[in-house]
Design an enzyme around this catalytic site. Structure first.
Site, PDB file in Angstrom:
ATOM      1  N   SER A  67     -52.223-103.572  89.772  1.00 55.88           N
ATOM      2  CA  SER A  67     -51.503-103.826  91.030  1.00 55.88           C
ATOM      3  C   SER A  67     -51.810-102.692  92.000  1.00 55.88           C
ATOM      4  O   SER A  67     -52.096-101.560  91.569  1.00 55.88           O
ATOM      5  CB  SER A  67     -49.992-103.853  90.778  1.00 55.88           C
ATOM      6  OG  SER A  67     -49.285-103.873  92.005  1.00 55.88           O
ATOM      7  N   TYR A  80     -42.042 -99.459  87.595  1.00 56.31           N
ATOM      8  CA  TYR A  80     -43.052-100.523  87.629  1.00 56.31           C
ATOM      9  C   TYR A  80     -44.409 -99.926  88.028  1.00 56.31           C
ATOM     10  O   TYR A  80     -45.437-100.231  87.407  1.00 56.31           O
ATOM     11  CB  TYR A  80     -42.629-101.614  88.621  1.00 56.31           C
ATOM     12  CG  TYR A  80     -43.690-102.671  88.812  1.00 56.31           C
ATOM     13  CD1 TYR A  80     -43.998-103.573  87.794  1.00 56.31           C
ATOM     14  CD2 TYR A  80     -44.419-102.764  90.003  1.00 56.31           C
ATOM     15  CE1 TYR A  80     -44.986-104.536  87.959  1.00 56.31           C
ATOM     16  CE2 TYR A  80     -45.400-103.725  90.181  1.00 56.31           C
ATOM     17  CZ  TYR A  80     -45.684-104.605  89.152  1.00 56.31           C
ATOM     18  OH  TYR A  80     -46.674-105.549  89.315  1.00 56.31           O
TER      19      TYR A  80
HETATM   20  P1  NDP Z   1     -44.885-114.554  87.427  1.00 60.91           P
HETATM   21  O1  NDP Z   1     -43.491-114.087  87.186  1.00 60.91           O
HETATM   22  O2  NDP Z   1     -45.089-115.772  88.257  1.00 60.91           O
HETATM   23  O3  NDP Z   1     -45.633-114.733  86.025  1.00 60.91           O
HETATM   24  C1  NDP Z   1     -45.480-113.803  84.986  1.00 60.91           C
HETATM   25  C2  NDP Z   1     -45.940-114.421  83.696  1.00 60.91           C
HETATM   26  O4  NDP Z   1     -45.809-113.463  82.639  1.00 60.91           O
HETATM   27  C3  NDP Z   1     -45.147-115.641  83.310  1.00 60.91           C
HETATM   28  O5  NDP Z   1     -46.026-116.627  82.848  1.00 60.91           O
HETATM   29  C4  NDP Z   1     -44.259-115.147  82.172  1.00 60.91           C
HETATM   30  O6  NDP Z   1     -44.027-116.211  81.272  1.00 60.91           O
HETATM   31  C5  NDP Z   1     -45.180-114.095  81.555  1.00 60.91           C
HETATM   32  N1  NDP Z   1     -44.471-113.128  80.721  1.00 60.91           N
HETATM   33  C6  NDP Z   1     -43.547-112.211  81.112  1.00 60.91           C
HETATM   34  N2  NDP Z   1     -43.084-111.539  80.056  1.00 60.91           N
HETATM   35  C7  NDP Z   1     -43.712-112.050  78.954  1.00 60.91           C
HETATM   36  C8  NDP Z   1     -43.623-111.791  77.570  1.00 60.91           C
HETATM   37  N3  NDP Z   1     -42.808-110.837  77.078  1.00 60.91           N
HETATM   38  N4  NDP Z   1     -44.397-112.499  76.730  1.00 60.91           N
HETATM   39  C9  NDP Z   1     -45.230-113.451  77.210  1.00 60.91           C
HETATM   40  N5  NDP Z   1     -45.359-113.739  78.510  1.00 60.91           N
HETATM   41  C10 NDP Z   1     -44.597-113.053  79.377  1.00 60.91           C
HETATM   42  O7  NDP Z   1     -45.617-113.301  88.097  1.00 60.91           O
HETATM   43  P2  NDP Z   1     -47.119-113.087  88.621  1.00 60.91           P
HETATM   44  O8  NDP Z   1     -47.965-114.245  88.351  1.00 60.91           O
HETATM   45  O9  NDP Z   1     -47.026-112.595  90.009  1.00 60.91           O
HETATM   46  O10 NDP Z   1     -47.529-111.862  87.706  1.00 60.91           O
HETATM   47  C11 NDP Z   1     -48.685-111.812  86.908  1.00 60.91           C
HETATM   48  C12 NDP Z   1     -49.186-110.379  86.865  1.00 60.91           C
HETATM   49  O11 NDP Z   1     -49.566-109.972  88.162  1.00 60.91           O
HETATM   50  C13 NDP Z   1     -48.145-109.370  86.381  1.00 60.91           C
HETATM   51  O12 NDP Z   1     -48.783-108.450  85.510  1.00 60.91           O
HETATM   52  C14 NDP Z   1     -47.715-108.682  87.677  1.00 60.91           C
HETATM   53  O13 NDP Z   1     -47.257-107.370  87.439  1.00 60.91           O
HETATM   54  C15 NDP Z   1     -49.018-108.704  88.441  1.00 60.91           C
HETATM   55  N6  NDP Z   1     -48.904-108.527  89.873  1.00 60.91           N
HETATM   56  C16 NDP Z   1     -48.129-109.383  90.618  1.00 60.91           C
HETATM   57  C17 NDP Z   1     -48.034-109.208  91.976  1.00 60.91           C
HETATM   58  C18 NDP Z   1     -47.165-110.074  92.841  1.00 60.91           C
HETATM   59  O14 NDP Z   1     -46.839-109.662  93.973  1.00 60.91           O
HETATM   60  N7  NDP Z   1     -46.765-111.246  92.378  1.00 60.91           N
HETATM   61  C19 NDP Z   1     -48.800-108.159  92.672  1.00 60.91           C
HETATM   62  C20 NDP Z   1     -49.562-107.324  91.784  1.00 60.91           C
HETATM   63  C21 NDP Z   1     -49.636-107.517  90.458  1.00 60.91           C
HETATM   64  P3  NDP Z   1     -42.696-116.506  80.447  1.00 60.91           P
HETATM   65  O15 NDP Z   1     -41.532-116.059  81.275  1.00 60.91           O
HETATM   66  O16 NDP Z   1     -42.745-117.991  80.238  1.00 60.91           O
HETATM   67  O17 NDP Z   1     -42.863-115.740  79.174  1.00 60.91           O
HETATM   68  C1  8X3 Z   2     -46.530-106.175  92.703  1.00 53.84           C
HETATM   69  C2  8X3 Z   2     -46.810-105.662  94.072  1.00 53.84           C
HETATM   70  O1  8X3 Z   2     -45.920-104.258  95.982  1.00 53.84           O
HETATM   71  O2  8X3 Z   2     -44.391-105.830  94.937  1.00 53.84           O
HETATM   72  O3  8X3 Z   2     -47.360-105.553  91.770  1.00 53.84           O
HETATM   73  O4  8X3 Z   2     -45.023-103.820  93.781  1.00 53.84           O
HETATM   74  S1  8X3 Z   2     -45.474-104.860  94.707  1.00 53.84           S
END
Ligand code: NDP
Ligand code: 8X3
Length: 252
Positions: free
Chosen positions: A136, A149
């Site tokens: 991220s 985070y």
């Molecule tokens: P979502 O919340 O939409 O998706 C997160 C996914 O992770 C879900 O499918 C959830 O599935 C899964 N997950 C969470 N905990 C567990 C666990 N313990 N075991 C298995 N699966 C798990 O978020 P994003 O798609 O946005 O996030 C994906 C990645 O991108 C993350 O690593 C996030 O930190 C990163 N990211 C996101 C940003 C944003 O602004 N959205 C920006 C930068 C990075 P379930 O709950 O069904 O287990």
């Molecule tokens: C998620 C992006 O800016 O919300 O990784 O922390 S931010």
């Protein structure tokens, strides 16, 4: 170039970036093991490509990772997308709970390492493989209310860098994708299901979509074998940096 015929594991495939990545890989002919905790969401995902997408219900914090070990024992996984992750809360260190902090470090860091080790030995044996780590922009720049985070994502950044050196000459590419603000379930989870706070996060600006990141992942994977996209920082046009967001008044 097509990735057709390859086998991938995508963690966090029940929503957001992971969901879109599973769909994009399957659309290209990749057999995808889609990992998450919510079985119903994974079953809905499977409907998109019933022959190619296989739901795998697994909490990646579970140290046994038995469902993932079963896959590693019976398939040669070519692509591992370490995407599952989360932020819990927007509290400063003095008020953040140990439970929330632990969940972030367990999921975003410790589980990511354990999952990788499940598939790495086979990749090493075959001298081939792609590991995509979802970092991220928050792993490069801290912000108040996000220190824990940010620290987990800084760990992903450093591991990705170090693994490239440790795996040098072993036929394995390590790619880190660093998104900025993406509208997924991320903010719903961060704010404990508070839809109003989640909505306000993206109010008046145009965030990234999960599909934007999936497209970049596919592009990275499709580079010829001598090319390793080490990292891609992908931001919304409306986000100049962490905390610098351009918002238009609603209705303008
Ligand atoms: P979502 O919340 O939409 O998706 C997160 C996914 O992770 C879900 O499918 C959830 O599935 C899964 N997950 C969470 N905990 C567990 C666990 N313990 N075991 C298995 N699966 C798990 O978020 P994003 O798609 O946005 O996030 C994906 C990645 O991108 C993350 O690593 C996030 O930190 C990163 N990211 C996101 C940003 C944003 O602004 N959205 C920006 C930068 C990075 P379930 O709950 O069904 O287990
Ligand atoms: C998620 C992006 O800016 O919300 O990784 O922390 S931010």
């Amino acid at each position: 170039m097509t990735l057709g015929g390859k086998i991938a594991v995508v963690t966090g495939a029940s929503a957001g970036i992971g969901y879109e990545t599973a769909v994009a890989l399957a659309a290209d002919g990749v057999r995808v093991f889609a990992v998450a905790r919510r079985a119903d969401k994974l079953q809905a995902l499977q409907q998109r490509y019933p022959q190619l997408i296989h739901p795998v219900v697994q909490d990646i914090r579970d140290k046994n990772l038995s469902a993932l070990r079963d896959i590693a024992g019976s398939h040669s996984v070519d692509i591992l997308v370490n995407n599952a992750g989360l932020a819990k809360g927007r509290d400063a260190v003095q008020s953040a709970t140990i439970e929330d902090i632990t969940e972030m470090f367990e999921t975003n860091v410790a589980a990511l390492i354990r999952v990788t080790k499940v598939f790495l030995s086979d990749m090493l044996e075959r001298k081939s493989g792609d590991i995509i780590n979802i970092g991220s922009v928050a792993g490069l720049h801290a912000y108040p209310g996000g220190s824990m985070y940010c620290a987990t994502k800084a760990a992903v950044h450093m591991m990705s860098d170090g693994w490239r050196m440790e795996l040098l000459g072993k036929g394995i590419r390590v790619t880190e994708i660093l998104p900025g603000m993406a509208e997924t379930e991320f903010s719903q989870v961060r704010f404990g299901g508070n839809s109003e706070l989640s909505r306000k996060t993206y109010e008046g600006m145009r965030p990234l979509k999960g599909a934007d990141i999936a497209e970049a992942i596919l592009w990275s994977l499709k580079r010829p074998p001598h090319v390793n996209i080490q990292s891609l920082l992908i931001m919304p046009t409306d986000q100049g940096g962490v905390g610098f967001v351009h918002r238009e008044p609603i209705g303008k």
